[in-house]
Write an enzyme that holds these catalytic residues in place. Structure first.
Site, PDB file in Angstrom:
ATOM      1  N   ARG A  39     -11.188   8.055   9.047  1.00  0.00           N
ATOM      2  CA  ARG A  39     -12.560   9.480   8.980  1.00  0.00           C
ATOM      3  C   ARG A  39     -13.334   9.188   9.289  1.00  0.00           C
ATOM      4  NH1 ARG A  39     -12.567  10.475   2.616  1.00  0.00           N
ATOM      5  NH2 ARG A  39     -14.072   8.908   2.249  1.00  0.00           N
ATOM      6  N   LYS A  69     -18.185  10.855  -0.388  1.00  0.00           N
ATOM      7  CA  LYS A  69     -17.086  12.107  -0.016  1.00  0.00           C
ATOM      8  C   LYS A  69     -17.553  13.787  -1.114  1.00  0.00           C
ATOM      9  CE  LYS A  69     -13.566  15.075   0.573  1.00  0.00           C
ATOM     10  NZ  LYS A  69     -11.828  15.335   1.757  1.00  0.00           N
ATOM     11  N   SER A 123      -5.997  16.811   0.668  1.00  0.00           N
ATOM     12  CA  SER A 123      -6.517  16.897  -0.643  1.00  0.00           C
ATOM     13  C   SER A 123      -6.231  18.085  -1.685  1.00  0.00           C
ATOM     14  CB  SER A 123      -8.170  16.639  -0.129  1.00  0.00           C
ATOM     15  OG  SER A 123      -8.787  15.011   0.877  1.00  0.00           O
TER      16      SER A 123
END
Length: 446
Positions: free
Chosen positions: A42, A140, A111
């Site tokens: 990521r 996040k 997600s």
């Protein structure tokens, strides 16, 4: 053919967390050596060219170790390096389009934060779900706040409900999971039918660690422990339980076991509790200071938490002790004294149960009613008031199942339940109700 993958310890990278003197590639390599089973790359702020270059470097490490590499969000990057799959969020490319581009053999995770999102992902053919967030995190931005293990369980149970055999849905949870809470999270989030999450996703617990390999090893040890203890408890008969209890008391009487029991308890009964522990063959230590909890946790055999004389400094010590107890798999016995009497006490207990794995909750009928959300009994100070439960067995079983622990409800008849097995104990005395601290001292027997 789709690559087989193990979700038990899922690393999500963040290059901004890598300690000085280390590289992202080194961190991933060491983490895999410590037990990471799948990696998601990521890099939110990286340019496409840089992202592809980083992905190829990391891929050379993951392929050598036969660990799948997924790319976060960027389908183009995944296609450019022939990654093993992708992980997409609710604001990214739709699952159906990602599948069309990547083909049937690539791993696609999604997600989800709600039951509705989970159902859509399951019915859309997601290979696994990333359910979050469990605890607060700065790694996040999220639209839905931390749900705690109970919230994760609700989404997980719904995903299982809508999942159609033979394609059983798989899932991890993410958000603030670390070595101190991972076993608790996996145990608490386990579905009522005994189906547990496939693993946990972590970021800072490994990426920011000075020794990523050691951090991964500790997490894997905790995951292994959780897998052995989570799920539906076996059924026991009364003879088996009686024999086990008798054996423990016999060992205690003979002096063959002398457990070191740490108490963070109320000031009214602290001396009585210490003496009761000694009388039963234990060795008490009354220690509440935050600074000594890490050292004590390495040697104590059980931790007793009693919020009778609640104070802010004491709560800090309790939470630190519970955090380290979870790391060492030390059983925690919680006495939520007067939990239904004030909003503050309810909040303190709710947060403890959310954040830490509790082995036993012991309370009177009013305290258990507060935890069950029942109006049948109330608290007046530390005393339970009301006519009693219509079905006390159902109440203690409900609380035990909800909090994944043993519940002891004291009264004229004591009820003990782990959610599967429930027993009534009728050996009390009327004088117990007219002296201070008899319930507090009861915890020394557990």
């Amino acid at each position: 053919m789709k690559l087989e993958f193990d979700l038990s310890l899922y690393l999500v990278t963040d290059s901004t967390m890598v300690p000085a003197g280390k590289t992202l590639a080194e961190t991933v390599d060491q983490a895999i050596q410590g037990g990471v089973t799948i990696v998601q790359l990521r890099e939110k702020s990286a340019d496409t060219g840089d992202f592809i270059a980083t992905a190829r470097t990391v891929q050379s490490i993951t392929r050598k170790a036969s660990v799948p590499l997924l790319i976060n969000d960027r389908i183009d990057v995944a296609l450019a390096i022939d990654a093993d799959g992708v992980h997409i969020g609710q604001d990214d490319m739709p699952l159906s389009e990602a599948r069309q581009l990547l083909g049937p053999h690539k791993i696609i995770g999604v997600s989800v934060q709600t039951c509705e999102e989970a159902e859509i992902a399951v019915r859309g053919g997601a290979d696994y779900l990333g359910i979050g967030t469990c605890y607060s995190t700065n790694t996040k931005a999220v639209k839905v706040g931390p749900q705690g293990p109970a919230g994760i369980r609700a989404v997980w149970e719904h995903a299982l409900k809508v999942s159609e055999p033979p394609c059983k849905v798989r899932a991890v949870t993410i958000g603030g999971v670390n070595q101190y809470n991972v076993a608790h999270v996996l145990n608490y989030a386990c579905a009522v039918n005994g189906t547990c999450l496939d693993g946990v996703a972590v970021v800072s617990a490994i990426m920011a660690a000075p020794d990523p390999s050691l951090a991964a090893q500790v997490l894997q040890q905790q995951i292994s422990t959780a897998r052995q203890t989570s799920g539906i408890r076996p059924k026991y008969d009364i003879d088996h339980v009686s024999q086990q209890v008798a054996a423990v008391f016999a060992q205690s009487k003979a002096g063959s076991i002398t457990p070191l029991v740490q108490h963070i308890t109320n000031s009214v009964v602290i001396n009585d509790c210490a003496n009761a522990c000694l009388a039963l063959g234990g060795s008490p230590i009354m220690a509440a200071d935050v600074e000594e909890q890490a050292d004590l946790a390495q040697v104590v055999n059980a931790l007793v938490i009693n919020i009778g004389t609640l104070a802010t400094e004491q709560v800090a010590g309790m939470r630190e002790a519970m955090r380290h107890a979870n790391l060492h798999q030390t059983p925690i016995i919680l006495d939520p004294v007067a939990v239904g009497a004030t909003t503050h006490r309810m909040q303190v207990i709710d947060e403890m149960i959310r954040d830490f794995g509790i082995c036993v909750i012991k309370g009177n009928a009013g305290e258990i009613a507060a935890l069950a959300g029942s109006a049948e009994m109330k608290m007046r100070g530390v005393d339970a008031v009301g006519t009693g439960f219509a079905d006390p067995v159902a109440v203690v079983k409900q609380v035990a199942l909800r909090h994944r622990c043993v519940v002891v409800m004291t009264g004229v008849v004591d009820y003990v339940s782990d959610g599967t097995n429930t027993f009534a104990v009728r050996n009390g005395h009327k004088l117990q109700s007219v002296i201070t601290g008899s319930g507090c001292m009861l915890k020394k027997h557990q």
